[in-house]
Design a protein around this motif. Structure first.
Motif, PDB file in Angstrom:
ATOM      1  N   LEU A  55     -28.628 -16.600   0.322  1.00 49.33           N
ATOM      2  CA  LEU A  55     -27.930 -17.543  -0.546  1.00 49.33           C
ATOM      3  C   LEU A  55     -27.998 -17.008  -1.967  1.00 49.33           C
ATOM      4  O   LEU A  55     -29.092 -16.833  -2.517  1.00 49.33           O
ATOM      5  N   VAL A  56     -26.835 -16.710  -2.552  1.00 47.48           N
ATOM      6  CA  VAL A  56     -26.785 -16.088  -3.868  1.00 47.48           C
ATOM      7  C   VAL A  56     -25.731 -16.780  -4.714  1.00 47.48           C
ATOM      8  O   VAL A  56     -24.606 -16.999  -4.253  1.00 47.48           O
ATOM      9  N   LYS A  57     -26.083 -17.107  -5.945  1.00 50.32           N
ATOM     10  CA  LYS A  57     -25.128 -17.694  -6.878  1.00 50.32           C
ATOM     11  C   LYS A  57     -24.551 -16.597  -7.767  1.00 50.32           C
ATOM     12  O   LYS A  57     -25.295 -15.846  -8.402  1.00 50.32           O
ATOM     13  N   VAL A  58     -23.226 -16.499  -7.788  1.00 52.74           N
ATOM     14  CA  VAL A  58     -22.524 -15.580  -8.686  1.00 52.74           C
ATOM     15  C   VAL A  58     -21.568 -16.420  -9.514  1.00 52.74           C
ATOM     16  O   VAL A  58     -20.670 -17.075  -8.970  1.00 52.74           O
ATOM     17  N   GLU A  59     -21.790 -16.430 -10.818  1.00 53.31           N
ATOM     18  CA  GLU A  59     -21.041 -17.279 -11.738  1.00 53.31           C
ATOM     19  C   GLU A  59     -21.206 -18.746 -11.328  1.00 53.31           C
ATOM     20  O   GLU A  59     -22.335 -19.240 -11.271  1.00 53.31           O
ATOM     21  N   ASP A  60     -20.140 -19.447 -10.969  1.00 52.14           N
ATOM     22  CA  ASP A  60     -20.268 -20.879 -10.663  1.00 52.14           C
ATOM     23  C   ASP A  60     -20.194 -21.182  -9.175  1.00 52.14           C
ATOM     24  O   ASP A  60     -20.034 -22.331  -8.769  1.00 52.14           O
ATOM     25  N   THR A  61     -20.341 -20.148  -8.336  1.00 49.73           N
ATOM     26  CA  THR A  61     -20.152 -20.319  -6.896  1.00 49.73           C
ATOM     27  C   THR A  61     -21.378 -19.815  -6.147  1.00 49.73           C
ATOM     28  O   THR A  61     -21.966 -18.790  -6.494  1.00 49.73           O
ATOM     29  N   TYR A  62     -21.742 -20.559  -5.092  1.00 51.52           N
ATOM     30  CA  TYR A  62     -22.839 -20.170  -4.207  1.00 51.52           C
ATOM     31  C   TYR A  62     -22.251 -19.502  -2.962  1.00 51.52           C
ATOM     32  O   TYR A  62     -21.347 -20.051  -2.324  1.00 51.52           O
ATOM     33  N   TYR A  63     -22.777 -18.338  -2.629  1.00 54.58           N
ATOM     34  CA  TYR A  63     -22.311 -17.583  -1.473  1.00 54.58           C
ATOM     35  C   TYR A  63     -23.410 -17.530  -0.412  1.00 54.58           C
ATOM     36  O   TYR A  63     -24.566 -17.235  -0.718  1.00 54.58           O
ATOM     37  N   ILE A  64     -23.017 -17.839   0.819  1.00 53.91           N
ATOM     38  CA  ILE A  64     -23.917 -17.710   1.958  1.00 53.91           C
ATOM     39  C   ILE A  64     -23.464 -16.493   2.754  1.00 53.91           C
ATOM     40  O   ILE A  64     -22.278 -16.348   3.072  1.00 53.91           O
ATOM     41  N   ILE A  65     -24.399 -15.613   3.063  1.00 54.94           N
ATOM     42  CA  ILE A  65     -24.108 -14.409   3.825  1.00 54.94           C
ATOM     43  C   ILE A  65     -25.036 -14.402   5.024  1.00 54.94           C
ATOM     44  O   ILE A  65     -26.227 -14.683   4.893  1.00 54.94           O
ATOM     45  N   TRP A  66     -24.528 -14.087   6.211  1.00 53.33           N
ATOM     46  CA  TRP A  66     -25.366 -14.113   7.403  1.00 53.33           C
ATOM     47  C   TRP A  66     -24.874 -13.071   8.404  1.00 53.33           C
ATOM     48  O   TRP A  66     -23.803 -12.486   8.229  1.00 53.33           O
ATOM     49  N   THR A  79     -23.258 -12.419  11.939  1.00 55.45           N
ATOM     50  CA  THR A  79     -22.391 -13.223  12.794  1.00 55.45           C
ATOM     51  C   THR A  79     -21.803 -12.369  13.916  1.00 55.45           C
ATOM     52  O   THR A  79     -21.996 -11.149  13.957  1.00 55.45           O
ATOM     53  N   ASP A  80     -21.079 -13.020  14.809  1.00 52.53           N
ATOM     54  CA  ASP A  80     -20.378 -12.305  15.876  1.00 52.53           C
ATOM     55  C   ASP A  80     -18.943 -12.014  15.454  1.00 52.53           C
ATOM     56  O   ASP A  80     -18.156 -12.925  15.217  1.00 52.53           O
ATOM     57  N   PHE A  81     -18.608 -10.742  15.334  1.00 56.95           N
ATOM     58  CA  PHE A  81     -17.241 -10.315  15.072  1.00 56.95           C
ATOM     59  C   PHE A  81     -16.928  -9.215  16.085  1.00 56.95           C
ATOM     60  O   PHE A  81     -16.729  -8.078  15.723  1.00 56.95           O
ATOM     61  N   TYR A  82     -16.982  -9.597  17.384  1.00 61.64           N
ATOM     62  CA  TYR A  82     -16.874  -8.650  18.490  1.00 61.64           C
ATOM     63  C   TYR A  82     -17.982  -7.592  18.375  1.00 61.64           C
ATOM     64  O   TYR A  82     -17.776  -6.413  18.592  1.00 61.64           O
ATOM     65  N   GLY A  83     -19.142  -8.079  18.045  1.00 65.03           N
ATOM     66  CA  GLY A  83     -20.321  -7.269  17.762  1.00 65.03           C
ATOM     67  C   GLY A  83     -20.979  -7.824  16.516  1.00 65.03           C
ATOM     68  O   GLY A  83     -20.375  -8.602  15.764  1.00 65.03           O
ATOM     69  N   ALA A  84     -22.211  -7.443  16.284  1.00 65.64           N
ATOM     70  CA  ALA A  84     -22.952  -7.964  15.127  1.00 65.64           C
ATOM     71  C   ALA A  84     -22.303  -7.503  13.830  1.00 65.64           C
ATOM     72  O   ALA A  84     -22.125  -6.305  13.597  1.00 65.64           O
ATOM     73  N   ALA A  85     -21.943  -8.440  12.985  1.00 61.67           N
ATOM     74  CA  ALA A  85     -21.279  -8.129  11.726  1.00 61.67           C
ATOM     75  C   ALA A  85     -21.734  -9.132  10.666  1.00 61.67           C
ATOM     76  O   ALA A  85     -22.653  -9.923  10.886  1.00 61.67           O
ATOM     77  N   ILE A  86     -21.071  -9.099   9.525  1.00 60.50           N
ATOM     78  CA  ILE A  86     -21.462  -9.925   8.385  1.00 60.50           C
ATOM     79  C   ILE A  86     -20.491 -11.088   8.231  1.00 60.50           C
ATOM     80  O   ILE A  86     -19.272 -10.887   8.150  1.00 60.50           O
ATOM     81  N   GLY A  87     -21.006 -12.304   8.191  1.00 62.01           N
ATOM     82  CA  GLY A  87     -20.209 -13.484   7.885  1.00 62.01           C
ATOM     83  C   GLY A  87     -20.492 -13.962   6.477  1.00 62.01           C
ATOM     84  O   GLY A  87     -21.596 -13.766   5.956  1.00 62.01           O
ATOM     85  N   MET A  88     -19.509 -14.596   5.861  1.00 63.12           N
ATOM     86  CA  MET A  88     -19.675 -15.081   4.493  1.00 63.12           C
ATOM     87  C   MET A  88     -18.981 -16.422   4.319  1.00 63.12           C
ATOM     88  O   MET A  88     -17.969 -16.706   4.969  1.00 63.12           O
ATOM     89  N   ALA A  89     -19.504 -17.219   3.431  1.00 65.00           N
ATOM     90  CA  ALA A  89     -18.875 -18.487   3.061  1.00 65.00           C
ATOM     91  C   ALA A  89     -19.240 -18.791   1.621  1.00 65.00           C
ATOM     92  O   ALA A  89     -20.155 -18.191   1.053  1.00 65.00           O
ATOM     93  N   ARG A  90     -18.525 -19.753   1.035  1.00 64.02           N
ATOM     94  CA  ARG A  90     -18.829 -20.141  -0.349  1.00 64.02           C
ATOM     95  C   ARG A  90     -18.782 -21.657  -0.475  1.00 64.02           C
ATOM     96  O   ARG A  90     -18.118 -22.362   0.286  1.00 64.02           O
ATOM     97  N   THR A  91     -19.519 -22.126  -1.463  1.00 66.66           N
ATOM     98  CA  THR A  91     -19.546 -23.553  -1.770  1.00 66.66           C
ATOM     99  C   THR A  91     -19.897 -23.722  -3.239  1.00 66.66           C
ATOM    100  O   THR A  91     -20.524 -22.858  -3.847  1.00 66.66           O
ATOM    101  N   LYS A  92     -19.486 -24.845  -3.787  1.00 63.08           N
ATOM    102  CA  LYS A  92     -19.873 -25.197  -5.151  1.00 63.08           C
ATOM    103  C   LYS A  92     -20.691 -26.477  -5.191  1.00 63.08           C
ATOM    104  O   LYS A  92     -21.293 -26.790  -6.225  1.00 63.08           O
ATOM    105  N   ASP A  93     -20.710 -27.205  -4.057  1.00 61.79           N
ATOM    106  CA  ASP A  93     -21.371 -28.511  -4.062  1.00 61.79           C
ATOM    107  C   ASP A  93     -22.289 -28.731  -2.857  1.00 61.79           C
ATOM    108  O   ASP A  93     -22.901 -29.791  -2.736  1.00 61.79           O
ATOM    109  N   ALA A 101     -26.912  -8.197   4.940  1.00 57.37           N
ATOM    110  CA  ALA A 101     -26.088  -8.146   3.736  1.00 57.37           C
ATOM    111  C   ALA A 101     -26.619  -9.125   2.695  1.00 57.37           C
ATOM    112  O   ALA A 101     -27.048 -10.232   3.025  1.00 57.37           O
ATOM    113  N   VAL A 102     -26.579  -8.710   1.441  1.00 54.61           N
ATOM    114  CA  VAL A 102     -27.015  -9.585   0.348  1.00 54.61           C
ATOM    115  C   VAL A 102     -26.267  -9.198  -0.918  1.00 54.61           C
ATOM    116  O   VAL A 102     -26.122  -8.012  -1.244  1.00 54.61           O
ATOM    117  N   LEU A 103     -25.750 -10.198  -1.606  1.00 60.17           N
ATOM    118  CA  LEU A 103     -25.015  -9.970  -2.851  1.00 60.17           C
ATOM    119  C   LEU A 103     -25.950  -9.775  -4.035  1.00 60.17           C
ATOM    120  O   LEU A 103     -27.042 -10.348  -4.077  1.00 60.17           O
TER     121      LEU A 103
END
Length: 341
Positions: free
Chosen positions: A114-125, A127-141, A159-161
């Motif tokens: 969980l990393v905050k860049v500017e005014d947005t929080y990013y979650i990186i994990w 995930t399954d993308f036809y094999g182990a890969a990186i998933g990402m999402a964002r939230t502000k609240d 992965a980490v920002l």
């Protein structure tokens, strides 16, 4: 060496803390005497919470946690805390959606950051993308969570920002591998202008010659900006006759060109020694995912998963840990070169 200072780090007077014990040997890092802070069966339908990422939010703390469900499938759960030590969790998984607000849940999700860049929080994990890969999402609240495009094809993990843009781009560490769990294990860096298209891939550093990081390495907590460079806590893995051992190491990356390693500690900072680290679902694991830091006191709290069963905390001081890394640094050409061939 002049006193090391945090850069772009706020005050955090309520940072979890325990004073340094007497007769501390080795690295200037000490474990919370009340570890683990999160035990087994922490919330309904979740057997274990471990590799987890936390950060300050409003008057307390918030975190995203790897929750192993009763069927064994991992997903990301949200937790809140007043003091960073006692946590309450949502019973339901984090409700990821697509850009239109439609449900868009991953098949599995583990080892979130969980990393905050500017005014947005990013979650990186992972995930399954036809094999182990990186998933990402964002939230502000922390109420709505919009999934973004997966940045890389399989296979990739850890992965980490970085917590701010560098030269105008988002920058992310990752650990490419092959289809197996222990293919190869070097840390790489990639850049993006928009969190959609990723390029300018650079090698950061390879697994080490020391036994504790001789099999593979991977990113851990988000790098911390300091006057000496980016302070990075990462994990290193060794292979023993009784299985893998995960320890925590430290390095300092160049502030403007973080694919260059300035200093890299040859010694581990944390290794499995306590019962909650040595015994669990996966024994002998210390796996860092987050830190908290206070600009006024130089205090750092390191959150790490223990034995794939618990969450634990350790503490250090900025000046002491940077000095220790520099005094015990051992780098090679693949660390210090710009990482492009």
């Amino acid at each position: 060496m002049n006193k090391v200072k945090f850069v772009n780090v706020d005050r955090l007077p309520n940072i979890p803390w325990q004073e340094r014990p007497e007769n501390l040997f080795g690295a200037p890092v000490w474990k919370y005497t009340e570890n683990p802070i999160i035990g087994r069966n922490p919330v309904k339908n979740v057997a274990r919470i471990f590799n987890s990422a936390v950060m300050p939010y409003e008057d307390g703390f918030i975190g995203v946690f790897r929750g192993e469900q009763l069927d064994g499938i991992p997903h990301v759960y949200l937790g809140r805390s007043d003091d960073g030590l006692s946590w309450k969790f949502d019973e339901e998984k984090v409700p990821f959606t697509d850009a239109d607000g439609n449900p868009f849940m991953p098949r599995y999700a583990y080892d979130p950051r969980l990393v905050k860049v500017e005014d947005t929080y990013y979650i990186i994990w992972c995930t399954d993308f036809y094999g182990a890969a990186i998933g990402m999402a964002r939230t502000k609240d922390f109420k709505t969570f919009e999934r973004l495009e997966n940045p890389f094809i399989p296979y990739n993990r850890n992965a980490v920002l970085f917590p701010r843009k560098i030269n105008g781009n988002f920058v992310m560490l990752s650990r490419p591998s092959d289809g197996g769990h222990t293919g190869f294990g070097d840390i790489f860096l990639s850049e993006s202008p928009d969190m959609v298209y990723w390029g300018k891939h650079r090698h950061v550093m390879s697994k080490g010659n020391q036994w504790w990081q001789s099999l593979k390495i991977g990113g851990g907590a988000a790098p911390i900006e300091t006057s000496e460079g980016w302070l990075m806590f990462y994990h290193g893995v060794s292979s023993t006759c009784n299985g893998y051992v995960y320890s925590i190491g430290g390095a300092i990356l160049d502030i403007d060109e973080p694919s260059r390693v300035k200093y890299r500690c040859k010694n581990f900072l944390i290794t499995p020694e306590e019962e909650y680290e040595e015994r669990g679902f996966v024994p002998n694991v210390c796996f860092p995912c987050a830190t908290l830091q206070d600009s006024e006191t130089g205090r750092i709290a390191i959150y790490y998963g223990a034995a794939d069963s618990y969450v634990a905390v350790a503490f250090t001081q900025l000046d002491d840990i940077v000095k220790y890394i520099i005094e015990n640094s051992e780098t090679d050409e693949s660390d210090t070169e710009p990482g492009i061939r």
